[in-house]
Enzyme design. Structure first.
Site, PDB file in Angstrom:
ATOM      1  N   HIS A   1       6.505   6.422  -2.854  1.00  0.00           N
ATOM      2  CA  HIS A   1       5.898   5.123  -2.523  1.00  0.00           C
ATOM      3  C   HIS A   1       6.793   4.335  -1.570  1.00  0.00           C
ATOM      4  O   HIS A   1       6.322   3.831  -0.540  1.00  0.00           O
ATOM      5  CB  HIS A   1       5.665   4.342  -3.827  1.00  0.00           C
ATOM      6  CG  HIS A   1       5.082   2.988  -3.654  1.00  0.00           C
ATOM      7  ND1 HIS A   1       3.812   2.675  -4.075  1.00  0.00           N
ATOM      8  CD2 HIS A   1       5.596   1.839  -3.139  1.00  0.00           C
ATOM      9  CE1 HIS A   1       3.571   1.385  -3.809  1.00  0.00           C
ATOM     10  NE2 HIS A   1       4.639   0.868  -3.248  1.00  0.00           N
ATOM     11  N   GLU A   2       8.087   4.230  -1.897  1.00  0.00           N
ATOM     12  CA  GLU A   2       8.995   3.437  -1.067  1.00  0.00           C
ATOM     13  C   GLU A   2       9.259   4.095   0.282  1.00  0.00           C
ATOM     14  O   GLU A   2       9.320   3.412   1.312  1.00  0.00           O
ATOM     15  CB  GLU A   2      10.309   3.158  -1.804  1.00  0.00           C
ATOM     16  CG  GLU A   2      10.161   2.355  -3.074  1.00  0.00           C
ATOM     17  CD  GLU A   2       9.313   1.099  -2.953  1.00  0.00           C
ATOM     18  OE1 GLU A   2       9.319   0.443  -1.885  1.00  0.00           O
ATOM     19  OE2 GLU A   2       8.616   0.758  -3.924  1.00  0.00           O
TER      20      GLU A   2
ATOM     21  N   CYS B   1       2.008  -2.432  -6.305  1.00  0.00           N
ATOM     22  CA  CYS B   1       2.994  -2.686  -5.248  1.00  0.00           C
ATOM     23  C   CYS B   1       3.265  -4.178  -5.178  1.00  0.00           C
ATOM     24  O   CYS B   1       2.334  -4.986  -5.274  1.00  0.00           O
ATOM     25  CB  CYS B   1       2.442  -2.179  -3.912  1.00  0.00           C
ATOM     26  SG  CYS B   1       3.527  -2.432  -2.514  1.00  0.00           S
ATOM     27  N   LEU B   2       4.523  -4.531  -4.985  1.00  0.00           N
ATOM     28  CA  LEU B   2       4.876  -5.943  -4.852  1.00  0.00           C
ATOM     29  C   LEU B   2       4.235  -6.579  -3.619  1.00  0.00           C
ATOM     30  O   LEU B   2       4.034  -7.783  -3.580  1.00  0.00           O
ATOM     31  CB  LEU B   2       6.399  -6.107  -4.794  1.00  0.00           C
ATOM     32  CG  LEU B   2       7.144  -5.687  -6.066  1.00  0.00           C
ATOM     33  CD1 LEU B   2       8.645  -5.762  -5.851  1.00  0.00           C
ATOM     34  CD2 LEU B   2       6.714  -6.528  -7.258  1.00  0.00           C
TER      35      LEU B   2
ATOM     36  N   GLY C   1      10.700  -0.687  -7.243  1.00  0.00           N
ATOM     37  CA  GLY C   1      11.159  -0.265  -5.931  1.00  0.00           C
ATOM     38  C   GLY C   1      10.847  -1.331  -4.899  1.00  0.00           C
ATOM     39  O   GLY C   1       9.981  -2.182  -5.105  1.00  0.00           O
TER      40      GLY C   1
ATOM     41  N   HIS D   1       6.521   3.362   2.613  1.00  0.00           N
ATOM     42  CA  HIS D   1       6.637   2.015   3.201  1.00  0.00           C
ATOM     43  C   HIS D   1       7.428   2.067   4.505  1.00  0.00           C
ATOM     44  O   HIS D   1       7.118   1.348   5.454  1.00  0.00           O
ATOM     45  CB  HIS D   1       7.356   1.054   2.251  1.00  0.00           C
ATOM     46  CG  HIS D   1       6.468   0.307   1.329  1.00  0.00           C
ATOM     47  ND1 HIS D   1       5.494  -0.562   1.773  1.00  0.00           N
ATOM     48  CD2 HIS D   1       6.419   0.275  -0.028  1.00  0.00           C
ATOM     49  CE1 HIS D   1       4.883  -1.097   0.729  1.00  0.00           C
ATOM     50  NE2 HIS D   1       5.419  -0.603  -0.374  1.00  0.00           N
TER      51      HIS D   1
ATOM     52  N   GLN E   1       9.206  -4.655   3.344  1.00  0.00           N
ATOM     53  CA  GLN E   1       8.586  -5.590   2.411  1.00  0.00           C
ATOM     54  C   GLN E   1       9.282  -6.942   2.409  1.00  0.00           C
ATOM     55  O   GLN E   1       8.710  -7.933   1.935  1.00  0.00           O
ATOM     56  CB  GLN E   1       8.574  -5.009   0.993  1.00  0.00           C
ATOM     57  CG  GLN E   1       7.640  -3.827   0.853  1.00  0.00           C
ATOM     58  CD  GLN E   1       7.668  -3.302  -0.556  1.00  0.00           C
ATOM     59  OE1 GLN E   1       8.505  -2.473  -0.896  1.00  0.00           O
ATOM     60  NE2 GLN E   1       6.750  -3.791  -1.385  1.00  0.00           N
TER      61      GLN E   1
END
Length: 160
Positions: A133-134, A91-92, A46, A137, A51
């Site tokens: 999660h996304e 997480c990225l 994701g 963000h 991000q």
């Protein structure tokens, strides 16, 4: 399209709330494609617009092994949560780290697709985790704000 730089923890943009998308412009379409390309290149499941430095309520998710079923979410909103799951999450934007997070086991999300058509996405287990999660963000929340215990190095986590 293009691979964009992924912002990492400590970058203020990751703590800001995103603005709703009013229309799907060519620039927004390009952003979505770049986000998908960036997510796949980074081997993520994701990616949310902040991000990659953009404060718009857009996220992309693909939890399939084949990496061929992308879900594009514009202005997503969680409308129902059920159950609970506790598991490791990364997480990225927090590279090489993992933490234990409790998430709903099932979620129902209302959003718009890339054509600004209303959609409903129902997710269980990993998909539910990725959706929440996304979407978090987009509200300036990182998973590290939700972890139980401490943040682990990914290599350390693999060994336990």
């Amino acid at each position: 399209m293009a691979i964009r730089n992924i912002r990492v923890m400590g970058d203020d943009i990751l703590t800001k709330k995103c603005k709703p998308v009013k229309e799907m412009t060519e620039k927004n379409r390009e952003l979505v494609q770049d986000m998908l390309d960036t997510m796949y290149e980074a081997d993520g499941v994701g990616l949310a617009a902040p991000q990659v430095g953009i404060l718009k309520r857009i996220a992309v998710v693909d939890v399939t092994e084949e990496r061929n079923q992308p879900i594009v979410l514009v202005n997503p909103e969680i409308v129902k949560e059920e159950g609970e799951q506790r598991g490791s999450e990364g997480c990225l934007s927090v590279p090489d780290k993992v933490g234990i997070v409790v998430r709903p086991n099932k979620v129902k999300v209302k959003a718009y697709d890339i054509n600004m058509k209303p959609i409903t996405v129902k997710g269980e287990e990993l998909l539910a985790r990725a959706l929440v999660h996304e979407i978090e963000h987009l509200d300036g929340i990182l998973y590290v704000d939700r972890i139980e215990g401490r943040l682990y190095d990914a290599d350390e986590w693999q060994e336990e």
